[in-house]
Design a protein around this motif. Structure first.
Motif, PDB file in Angstrom:
ATOM      1  N   ILE A 135       0.840  -1.209   0.000  1.00  0.00           N
ATOM      2  CA  ILE A 135       0.000   0.000   0.000  1.00  0.00           C
ATOM      3  C   ILE A 135       0.867   1.248   0.000  1.00  0.00           C
ATOM      4  N   ASP A 136       1.885   1.250   0.831  1.00  0.00           N
ATOM      5  CA  ASP A 136       2.799   2.406   0.889  1.00  0.00           C
ATOM      6  C   ASP A 136       3.483   2.620  -0.464  1.00  0.00           C
ATOM      7  N   PHE A 137       3.901   1.526  -1.083  1.00  0.00           N
ATOM      8  CA  PHE A 137       4.555   1.604  -2.396  1.00  0.00           C
ATOM      9  C   PHE A 137       3.606   2.198  -3.433  1.00  0.00           C
ATOM     10  N   LEU A 138       2.358   1.755  -3.424  1.00  0.00           N
ATOM     11  CA  LEU A 138       1.384   2.262  -4.392  1.00  0.00           C
ATOM     12  C   LEU A 138       1.125   3.751  -4.174  1.00  0.00           C
ATOM     13  N   ILE A 139       0.946   4.145  -2.938  1.00  0.00           N
ATOM     14  CA  ILE A 139       0.723   5.571  -2.645  1.00  0.00           C
ATOM     15  C   ILE A 139       1.921   6.405  -3.100  1.00  0.00           C
ATOM     16  N   LYS A 140       3.110   5.947  -2.753  1.00  0.00           N
ATOM     17  CA  LYS A 140       4.328   6.695  -3.078  1.00  0.00           C
ATOM     18  C   LYS A 140       4.523   6.848  -4.583  1.00  0.00           C
ATOM     19  N   ASN A 141       4.168   5.809  -5.340  1.00  0.00           N
ATOM     20  CA  ASN A 141       4.435   5.798  -6.782  1.00  0.00           C
ATOM     21  C   ASN A 141       3.226   6.177  -7.627  1.00  0.00           C
ATOM     22  N   SER A 142       2.176   6.678  -6.994  1.00  0.00           N
ATOM     23  CA  SER A 142       0.958   7.011  -7.735  1.00  0.00           C
ATOM     24  C   SER A 142       0.895   8.473  -8.162  1.00  0.00           C
ATOM     25  N   GLY A 143       1.904   9.253  -7.789  1.00  0.00           N
ATOM     26  CA  GLY A 143       1.911  10.659  -8.191  1.00  0.00           C
ATOM     27  C   GLY A 143       0.682  11.391  -7.686  1.00  0.00           C
ATOM     28  N   ASP A 144       0.059  12.176  -8.579  1.00  0.00           N
ATOM     29  CA  ASP A 144      -1.113  12.944  -8.159  1.00  0.00           C
ATOM     30  C   ASP A 144      -2.422  12.229  -8.485  1.00  0.00           C
ATOM     31  N   ARG A 145      -2.342  10.960  -8.840  1.00  0.00           N
ATOM     32  CA  ARG A 145      -3.568  10.197  -9.081  1.00  0.00           C
ATOM     33  C   ARG A 145      -4.324  10.029  -7.765  1.00  0.00           C
ATOM     34  N   VAL A 146      -5.606  10.294  -7.810  1.00  0.00           N
ATOM     35  CA  VAL A 146      -6.441  10.164  -6.608  1.00  0.00           C
ATOM     36  C   VAL A 146      -7.030   8.761  -6.513  1.00  0.00           C
ATOM     37  N   ASN A 147      -7.571   8.264  -7.607  1.00  0.00           N
ATOM     38  CA  ASN A 147      -8.251   6.967  -7.602  1.00  0.00           C
ATOM     39  C   ASN A 147      -7.256   5.843  -7.904  1.00  0.00           C
ATOM     40  N   LEU A 148      -7.121   4.938  -6.957  1.00  0.00           N
ATOM     41  CA  LEU A 148      -6.196   3.822  -7.073  1.00  0.00           C
ATOM     42  C   LEU A 148      -6.962   2.505  -7.027  1.00  0.00           C
ATOM     43  N   GLU A 149      -6.518   1.549  -7.838  1.00  0.00           N
ATOM     44  CA  GLU A 149      -7.174   0.243  -7.931  1.00  0.00           C
ATOM     45  C   GLU A 149      -6.275  -0.816  -7.294  1.00  0.00           C
ATOM     46  N   LEU A 150      -6.876  -1.704  -6.503  1.00  0.00           N
ATOM     47  CA  LEU A 150      -6.127  -2.797  -5.920  1.00  0.00           C
ATOM     48  C   LEU A 150      -6.956  -4.070  -5.964  1.00  0.00           C
TER      49      LEU A 150
END
Length: 454
Positions: A135-150
């Motif tokens: 989760i931390d990796f995804l947040i860190k590497n998602s830039g300014d994207r708000v909506n994330l899929e998992l």
């Protein structure tokens, strides 16, 4: 470029670059075999000579003038304005993750691409600390994207459901802090579904994928337990309960057809009769030596079956019912953005998979292939060169795709299938292409028919 085909009683012409779909008369359809830019008297004369036994010269001239006018209006034979966008197919923030919560499974499906759940690396479950790191990796590497899929994936995710719940809770706790919104999906074989799991899934999962191949005899031939018995009777009632209590949240039943059930339209209809109206039944991809594998000799039979399925779906609609078959989903009016059309799913660039050991791969189908290991969460490694490589896997980088009429719909196909069966992520998997093209023709015909009925 145009693509023309006959289906459902229609003569259909697709203008590839504009995406325009046209229902034409038989004369125009036939004439398009002879006339195309640049329009010349020689081409017209050739067409008149070839078609004179079926149409009068006056009829041919009139149709010719109409085709030429459509070209001048940029409705037919429109220019390819997409290649210029290929330069924008670059490294992007990660927006989606496939989290391998379990490299273990309580089924032993004979066609399983994941070596019956452990991806060839031994049976293991992801611990919570690795899930947090993901989760931390995804947040860190998602830039300014708000909506994330998992997507919680396996193996079978329900074998590690307590950790699923912990990870969901942790991700939710980070949403406000980082201005993110997580959309969760879980893929399950249903063997461990219980009321409490259904309640949690329907509360927290934006989508759920339910594995079931169709008719009992079809499903239980290949989707078996460790003792060789089938799973159909164990899972169907749980699926029904989950769907009936899901409200307006997304789900779909995902099946696989093989050489054993090339009459797969009957499996789609069986799932509909069970009460499921969101269905995806997809062709198995396997070593051609496997007895259940689909090969080139099956393509003609499969093409006919897709036509049969299209007719059955149309009949359901005419009778007031609704069945959404995912491979026939096609939006002729909107469609994805230019970059999405050029490179598809974004595997290895916008999308990655994480194993229970914290290894990072371009997607779930690349897991376990050493050359595609991108890094590891525990040691903090991440190979950007692999990310850059996948960012450039657009249709103009794939020689077989450049001049293909289907390129803007399939976006170059599945990178994993390309590698596994052709040896190169930039070489389109021939069998997949053939099946995809027929599905697209059926989808275009159905959408066009519905627009004409309005």
């Amino acid at each position: 470029m145009i693509h023309k085909f006959k289906l459902g009683g229609y003569f259909i012409v697709l203008d590839v670059n504009s995406g325009g779909v046209h229902s034409v008369d038989e004369l125009t359809y036939d004439l398009l075999d002879y006339v195309n830019p640049p329009f010349t008297d020689e081409k017209l004369s050739e067409a008149i000579n070839a078609l004179k036994d079926r149409y009068s010269e006056n009829e041919i001239n009139e149709a010719y003038d109409e085709i030429k006018e459509l070209y001048e209006d940029k409705i037919l034979f429109s220019e390819d304005n997409y290649e210029k966008f290929a330069k924008y197919s670059v490294v992007s923030p990660i927006k989606a993750m496939c989290l391998h919560i379990a490299h273990d499974c309580n089924l032993r499906c004979k066609y399983c691409f994941a070596s019956t759940g452990d991806f060839g690396g031994g049976r293991k479950l992801m611990d919570f600390e690795t899930g947090k790191a993901a989760i931390d990796f995804l947040i860190k590497n998602s830039g300014d994207r708000v909506n994330l899929e998992l997507d919680f994936f396996g193996g079978e995710p329900l074998m590690n459901f307590e950790v699923v719940k912990q990870i969901v809770s942790y991700a939710r706790s980070k949403e406000k802090e980082y201005n993110k919104n997580f959309r969760f999906t879980i893929t399950t074989n249903g063997m461990l579904l219980t009321d409490d799991k259904i309640d949690f899934i329907n509360k927290e999962m934006s989508n759920v994928v339910l594995s079931l191949d169709g008719r009992k005899e079809v499903n239980d031939r290949l989707r078996v337990r460790a003792d060789g018995t089938g799973c159909y009777d164990k899972i169907v009632d749980g699926y029904k309960k989950l769907v009936s209590t899901r409200g307006d949240k997304d789900y779909y039943v995902r099946g696989t057809y093989t050489k054993y059930n090339l009459d797969f339209s009957n499996d789609v209809l069986h799932l509909y009769e069970l009460g499921f109206d969101q269905v995806s039944v997809e062709p198995v991809m396997a070593n051609p030596d496997e007895p259940y594998a689909i090969t080139d000799e099956d393509v003609e039979r499969i093409d006919k079956e897709y036509e049969v399925l299209a007719d059955k779906l149309q009949k359901i609609r005419e009778d007031g019912g609704f069945l959404n078959f995912f491979h026939f989903m096609l939006d002729l009016d909107q469609g994805p953005c230019a970059i999405k059309r050029l490179r598809g799913c974004g595997s290895g660039n916008e999308y990655v998979a994480i194993t229970p050991d914290g290894d990072i791969y371009p997607c779930h189908q690349f897991v376990g292939i050493p050359e595609f290991k991108m890094g590891n969460l525990q040691d903090g490694t991440f190979d950007m060169s692999i990310k850059e490589r996948f960012a450039k896997t657009h249709v103009y980088a794939k020689e077989d795709c450049k001049k293909c009429w289907a390129k803007f719909y399939c976006s170059g196909g599945c990178n994993a299938n390309n590698f596994l069966y052709e040896g190169d992520i930039l070489k389109a998997h021939t069998l997949s292409c053939k099946l995809q093209k027929k599905r697209l023709e059926c989808a275009i015909m159905l959408q066009m028919k519905r627009m004409l009925e309005k």
